[in-house]
Design a protein around this motif. Sequence first.
Motif, PDB file in Angstrom:
ATOM      1  N   GLU A  53      15.408 -61.039 -43.446  1.00 30.68           N
ATOM      2  CA  GLU A  53      16.141 -61.486 -42.353  1.00 30.68           C
ATOM      3  C   GLU A  53      15.715 -63.019 -42.125  1.00 30.68           C
ATOM      4  O   GLU A  53      14.670 -63.266 -42.276  1.00 30.68           O
ATOM      5  CB  GLU A  53      15.598 -60.793 -40.985  1.00 30.68           C
ATOM      6  CG  GLU A  53      15.941 -60.910 -39.660  1.00 30.68           C
ATOM      7  CD  GLU A  53      15.480 -59.957 -38.540  1.00 30.68           C
ATOM      8  OE1 GLU A  53      16.035 -59.158 -38.115  1.00 30.68           O
ATOM      9  OE2 GLU A  53      14.241 -60.371 -38.341  1.00 30.68           O
TER      10      GLU A  53
ATOM     11  N   LEU B 265      17.215 -66.919 -39.962  1.00 32.36           N
ATOM     12  CA  LEU B 265      17.855 -67.372 -38.833  1.00 32.36           C
ATOM     13  C   LEU B 265      19.081 -68.200 -38.948  1.00 32.36           C
ATOM     14  O   LEU B 265      19.259 -68.752 -39.827  1.00 32.36           O
ATOM     15  CB  LEU B 265      16.822 -68.024 -37.983  1.00 32.36           C
ATOM     16  CG  LEU B 265      15.789 -67.583 -37.042  1.00 32.36           C
ATOM     17  CD1 LEU B 265      14.876 -68.524 -36.088  1.00 32.36           C
ATOM     18  CD2 LEU B 265      16.196 -66.429 -36.088  1.00 32.36           C
ATOM     19  N   ASP B 266      20.237 -67.836 -38.154  1.00 34.67           N
ATOM     20  CA  ASP B 266      21.217 -68.727 -38.063  1.00 34.67           C
ATOM     21  C   ASP B 266      21.201 -70.016 -37.196  1.00 34.67           C
ATOM     22  O   ASP B 266      20.298 -69.961 -36.422  1.00 34.67           O
ATOM     23  CB  ASP B 266      22.480 -67.953 -38.203  1.00 34.67           C
ATOM     24  CG  ASP B 266      22.877 -67.366 -36.588  1.00 34.67           C
ATOM     25  OD1 ASP B 266      22.209 -67.770 -35.700  1.00 34.67           O
ATOM     26  OD2 ASP B 266      23.790 -66.586 -36.507  1.00 34.67           O
ATOM     27  N   SER B 267      22.371 -70.603 -37.183  1.00 36.08           N
ATOM     28  CA  SER B 267      22.484 -71.975 -36.569  1.00 36.08           C
ATOM     29  C   SER B 267      22.202 -71.667 -35.022  1.00 36.08           C
ATOM     30  O   SER B 267      22.168 -72.511 -34.268  1.00 36.08           O
ATOM     31  CB  SER B 267      23.444 -72.701 -36.875  1.00 36.08           C
ATOM     32  OG  SER B 267      24.664 -71.892 -36.394  1.00 36.08           O
TER      33      SER B 267
ATOM     34  N   GLY C  66      20.001 -69.454 -33.869  1.00 35.73           N
ATOM     35  CA  GLY C  66      18.748 -68.885 -33.487  1.00 35.73           C
ATOM     36  C   GLY C  66      18.794 -67.388 -33.618  1.00 35.73           C
ATOM     37  O   GLY C  66      17.859 -66.626 -32.959  1.00 35.73           O
ATOM     38  N   ASN C  67      20.137 -66.654 -33.974  1.00 43.20           N
ATOM     39  CA  ASN C  67      20.067 -65.248 -34.143  1.00 43.20           C
ATOM     40  C   ASN C  67      19.957 -64.893 -35.538  1.00 43.20           C
ATOM     41  O   ASN C  67      20.141 -65.587 -36.408  1.00 43.20           O
ATOM     42  CB  ASN C  67      21.418 -64.732 -33.774  1.00 43.20           C
ATOM     43  CG  ASN C  67      21.783 -65.046 -32.493  1.00 43.20           C
ATOM     44  OD1 ASN C  67      21.098 -65.021 -31.458  1.00 43.20           O
ATOM     45  ND2 ASN C  67      23.154 -65.447 -32.211  1.00 43.20           N
ATOM     46  N   PRO C  68      19.366 -63.577 -35.785  1.00 39.01           N
ATOM     47  CA  PRO C  68      19.124 -63.232 -36.997  1.00 39.01           C
ATOM     48  C   PRO C  68      20.038 -63.233 -37.704  1.00 39.01           C
ATOM     49  O   PRO C  68      21.170 -62.688 -37.388  1.00 39.01           O
ATOM     50  CB  PRO C  68      18.127 -61.957 -36.869  1.00 39.01           C
ATOM     51  CG  PRO C  68      18.107 -61.612 -35.456  1.00 39.01           C
ATOM     52  CD  PRO C  68      18.841 -62.830 -34.774  1.00 39.01           C
ATOM     53  N   THR C  69      19.904 -63.254 -39.246  1.00 44.37           N
ATOM     54  CA  THR C  69      21.030 -62.927 -40.139  1.00 44.37           C
ATOM     55  C   THR C  69      20.464 -62.547 -41.635  1.00 44.37           C
ATOM     56  O   THR C  69      19.103 -62.942 -41.691  1.00 44.37           O
ATOM     57  CB  THR C  69      22.274 -64.078 -40.315  1.00 44.37           C
ATOM     58  OG1 THR C  69      23.120 -63.672 -41.033  1.00 44.37           O
ATOM     59  CG2 THR C  69      21.352 -65.161 -40.999  1.00 44.37           C
TER      60      THR C  69
ATOM     61  N   TYR D   7      14.792 -59.396 -30.932  1.00 45.39           N
ATOM     62  CA  TYR D   7      16.103 -60.508 -30.763  1.00 45.39           C
ATOM     63  C   TYR D   7      16.729 -59.844 -29.934  1.00 45.39           C
ATOM     64  O   TYR D   7      18.200 -59.799 -30.192  1.00 45.39           O
ATOM     65  CB  TYR D   7      16.711 -60.658 -31.924  1.00 45.39           C
ATOM     66  CG  TYR D   7      15.669 -61.308 -33.021  1.00 45.39           C
ATOM     67  CD1 TYR D   7      15.595 -62.903 -32.734  1.00 45.39           C
ATOM     68  CD2 TYR D   7      15.259 -60.985 -34.337  1.00 45.39           C
ATOM     69  CE1 TYR D   7      14.818 -63.583 -33.718  1.00 45.39           C
ATOM     70  CE2 TYR D   7      14.609 -61.691 -35.048  1.00 45.39           C
ATOM     71  CZ  TYR D   7      14.147 -63.241 -34.869  1.00 45.39           C
ATOM     72  OH  TYR D   7      13.496 -63.660 -35.590  1.00 45.39           O
TER      73      TYR D   7
ATOM     74  N   THR E  70      24.546 -70.878 -41.546  1.00 45.32           N
ATOM     75  CA  THR E  70      23.524 -71.401 -42.171  1.00 45.32           C
ATOM     76  C   THR E  70      23.569 -72.617 -43.180  1.00 45.32           C
ATOM     77  O   THR E  70      24.523 -72.906 -43.186  1.00 45.32           O
ATOM     78  CB  THR E  70      22.592 -70.248 -42.943  1.00 45.32           C
ATOM     79  OG1 THR E  70      23.582 -69.952 -44.141  1.00 45.32           O
ATOM     80  CG2 THR E  70      22.588 -69.030 -42.127  1.00 45.32           C
TER      81      THR E  70
END
Length: 422
Positions: free
Chosen positions: A14, A16-18, A20-23, A62, A373
């Motif tokens: 896991e 973070l994306d741009s 600030g959420n998990p991806t 999250y 990302t």
Amino acid sequence: MEYPCKIVSIKGREILDSRGNPTVECVVRLSGGDVGRAAVPSGASTGQFEAHELRDGDSSRYGGKGVLAAVQNITKTIAPALYGMDGANIRAIDRALVELDGTENKRGLGANATLGVSLACARAACRALGLPLYRYLGGVRADTLPVPMMNILNGGAHASNNVDIQEFMIMPVGAASFSEGLRWCAQVYHSLGSLLRARGLSTGVGDEGGFAPDLSSDSEAIELIIEAVEGAGFEMHTDFMLALDAAASEWTAEYGYRLPKLGRSYDTDSLIAYWQDLLGRYPICSLEDPLGEEDFIGWASLTEKLGSKAMLVGDDLFVTNTERLRQGIELRAGNAILIKVNQIGTLSESLDAIEMAKKAGFRTIISHRSGETEDTTIADLAVAVNAGYIKTGAPCRSERVAKYNQLLRIEEQLGCSARYGG
Ligand SMILES: O=C(O)[C@@H](CO)OP(=O)(O)O
Ligand SMILES: [Mg+2]
């Protein structure tokens, strides 16, 4: 020498994306020691027919958006099933992923899990074979750099203030090369920034890096952009054309459409009339999701009226899905498709949609998501399939700039064989 492309390990994690959420990020290792890594993007204005993005729903992490279940599906279910397979045979890998998932929209494993694996295999394989990703995917035919459709003003679901249209984009159609077009776009972006500052308007940006000033109408936004283009020393029509993404599925109401910020309602016919008027008044050559994702009939009528004037791009309408695209082709609904790899969840299914579109004479646009990302796969994909167009945001956020910079590198590698444009 032993074949170097057998899969020996697959790992998910896991990140973070741009926003600030998990991806999901996935790492694949092959028997020759080569490693490929890929990260999965995520949308905000997602179409209801997109493949399923698996989120944990555990509100203590999250706010329920964690992707540990998808990561676990990679490690516990996908990895053991794929060990020993040929990591360079992406079609076979993707078929195995589809079968393992066992549902029609990837809700079994999560499209974020399957896409991570699919892309990471491609990345590992091209390394093992000693080829750049675009060359591995596209072979000798890969030679065309895409025209950027650069989103420099954000509205809709990508900005909480201002207007209802989600994206206002510039297209450097008169540039001689990708690098020249990119430079022109960056200059216009700065010109727009100066203009906004001079007018006392905000230069804060939305999710894709476009400015998100407080404006009250679509015309105002368009006129500002035209002024910025001219202020940077360019001419509309010859140097630049405009493109819009209405993301109208977000406007769907009980009866027709309701623009949430403007507070005005339309039925399909009056919304079509609205677009006809706008395209009559301004140099717009591409209109994405001007109607909702279920309004195939409306799309067909719009295409009859405006199809010779502009690209009518199905994003939420087609969701990179050949079943939905086939319907569009049969009904003559739209004449271009937006390709987002995470809408369908594997690389080969994305390639299938591109191939079907091209055979039908539809234009193809490779696209980022609003949550991105540093992964640059879409830049290589755009060249691999000679897509002609790429949509990857404004030049002020690193996750978008990463794609543009990768395209500059590819252009340099291709040298005098590089072509530009759709
Ligand atoms: O609608 C779109 O085209 C995209 C990308 O610009 O937005 P999102 O990723 O939020 O769906
Ligand atoms: Mg869109």
